[in-house]
Design an enzyme around this catalytic site. Structure first.
Site, PDB file in Angstrom:
ATOM      1  N   HIS A  25      52.651  42.285  47.256  1.00 50.43           N
ATOM      2  CA  HIS A  25      53.223  41.125  46.570  1.00 50.43           C
ATOM      3  C   HIS A  25      53.775  40.080  47.546  1.00 50.43           C
ATOM      4  CE1 HIS A  25      54.628  38.853  43.248  1.00 50.43           C
ATOM      5  NE2 HIS A  25      54.879  39.854  42.432  1.00 50.43           N
ATOM      6  N   ASP A  46      34.839  33.376  38.474  1.00 56.49           N
ATOM      7  CA  ASP A  46      33.425  33.428  38.102  1.00 56.49           C
ATOM      8  C   ASP A  46      32.609  33.765  39.346  1.00 56.49           C
ATOM      9  OD1 ASP A  46      30.825  33.020  37.294  1.00 56.49           O
ATOM     10  OD2 ASP A  46      31.099  30.947  36.672  1.00 56.49           O
TER      11      ASP A  46
END
Length: 421
Positions: free
Chosen positions: A151, A364
């Site tokens: 993180h 994508d």
């Protein structure tokens, strides 16, 4: 039916070496070296997904060298920074013995982590890669991309930007559409006061409780009903957070403790609020909290809980009053954050984070957006629900929950089912 996932040995996808050092911002230091895992499931096949994405990842690291670096400590105080050493991302190619339309089996594999690589310990160490990736091919031609990251390197919005870049390179763009910015100075972020940093880090500490990972859907019909009751002044997140807050409180808090404090904590992406530059992909989130008693939450109307959440959201800008380019902010919310850490037993606090509209749904790799975006729950960061982007074919909001002990799981699910009627 058992899911058999066959994995290759981890390979290293190297990045550029000697790319310098990136200092951690105060927002990065709020997070601590905890692991986050994301799963993107694609039902439209691409040519050789393992090879294609691995090659695109290699290209993307040239634009995002910190992702291929390592944390390092310097000075007597052991202050951390990112050394852009090019040591690389750990990459695993895999295949699975089922199709994506085997929904129950697929979800089980997602929840139990077979489609992602994890770190060996509760906290990420200095020698660990900052990013781990697994690409899994399904028997139907679909594939899943599992990403686990420290993180400290990025929040969810930052990781979404990075994965969009990998996708753009996978389908042939010469460079990412968004120019990445990682350095705090480049990003023009304010410095948060140390008390606020410490209070926010308290939310990220390692848990020792055994918690149950649950995959639930809040129906669109329920969300629409809540919005109607609120006169249209209600977002999907506010409705979902109010539902989770009430149902969990009813499930885990005893009736003989009506005045128990049951705070709700939620994250806010504050890039626009603090003026970070476009393309900034480090951490830029803060926690906000709502204080209430168990009676208020368990017995009140959902619209009243929505109102409390809205009021807390309106106070987020107060945390960043008097922001300067190099000075610290006057964090009026810091005292409230510290109170949250001590005012209620840890198990009474529910955290809710939203991954909607951060960019994961736009990743994508060549044949369109993911059919499902899912958070993989880690026991080390518990009492949390993550609201995920919409799933293809589902009418409602998907939530992955790691917020109840085993003895409270059935009651929690029953409360959700009752509210959905």
């Amino acid at each position: 039916m058992n899911v058999v996932v066959t994995k290759s040995s981890p390979a290293v996808v190297a990045g550029p070496s000697d790319a310098g050092v990136v200092l951690l911002s105060s927002f990065d230091r709020c997070m601590g070296p905890t692991a986050v895992t994301l799963l993107l499931v694609f039902d439209q096949p691409i040519d050789e997904p393992v090879k294609t994405i691995k090659n695109a990842l290699s290209q993307a690291l040239a634009h995002y060298p910190p992702m291929a670096g390592r944390l390092a400590a310097t000075g007597d105080d052991g202050e951390l920074h990112i050394a852009c050493t090019g040591e690389g991302v750990s990459f695993v190619g895999a295949s699975v013995s089922c199709a994506l339309d085997d929904e129950e089996v697929t979800r089980s594999a997602l929840l139990h982590g077979d489609l992602a690589v994890g770190y060996p310990a509760e906290y990420c160490s200095l020698s660990d890669p900052l990013v781990l990736m697994q690409v899994t091919e399904f028997s139907c031609g679909g594939f899943a991309v599992g990403v686990t990251w420290n993180h400290v390197i990025a929040d969810a919005a930052g990781m979404a930007q990075f994965l969009q870049a990998v996708g753009e390179l996978a389908w042939g763009m010469p460079a990412p559409a968004v120019v990445p910015v990682r350095c705090e100075i480049q990003g023009s972020l304010p410095r948060l006061p140390q008390p606020l940093v410490a209070a926010m880090r308290s939310h990220m500490r390692v848990e020792t409780e055994e918690l149950v990972a649950l995959d639930v859907t809040i129906p669109s019909s329920l969300i629409k009903r809540i919005k109607f009751e609120c006169g249209g002044d209600c977002t999907a997140f506010e409705a979902v957070a109010a539902v989770l807050w009430r149902c969990r409180t009813r499930a885990v808090i005893s009736d003989d403790d009506p005045n128990a404090s049951v705070p709700l904590a939620f994250t806010s992406n504050v890039r626009g609020l603090v003026g970070s530059k476009e393309g900034y992909y480090g951490n830029c989130i803060t926690f906000q909290q709502v204080q209430a008693t168990s009676t208020t939450v368990a017995s009140g109307e959902i619209k009243d809980l929505v109102r409390l959440i809205k009021l807390a959201k309106e106070k987020v800008p107060d945390t960043f009053q008097n922001v300067g380019d190099v000075g610290e902010t006057r964090a009026s919310g810091g005292r409230d954050q510290q109170q949250l850490a001590v005012a209620a037993p840890r198990y009474n606090v529910l955290g809710v984070s939203s991954w909607r509209n951060l960019g994961f749904e736009a990743v994508d790799f060549g044949r369109g957006s993911p059919a499902r975006v899912m958070w993989k729950a880690h026991q080390t960061v518990g009492f949390v629900c993550v609201v995920c982007p919409p799933c293809k074919g589902e009418d409602g909001v998907s939530v992955v929950s790691l917020c109840v002990k085993p003895e409270h799981a059935d009651a929690f699910m029953a409360e959700l089912a009752t509210l959905n009627i």
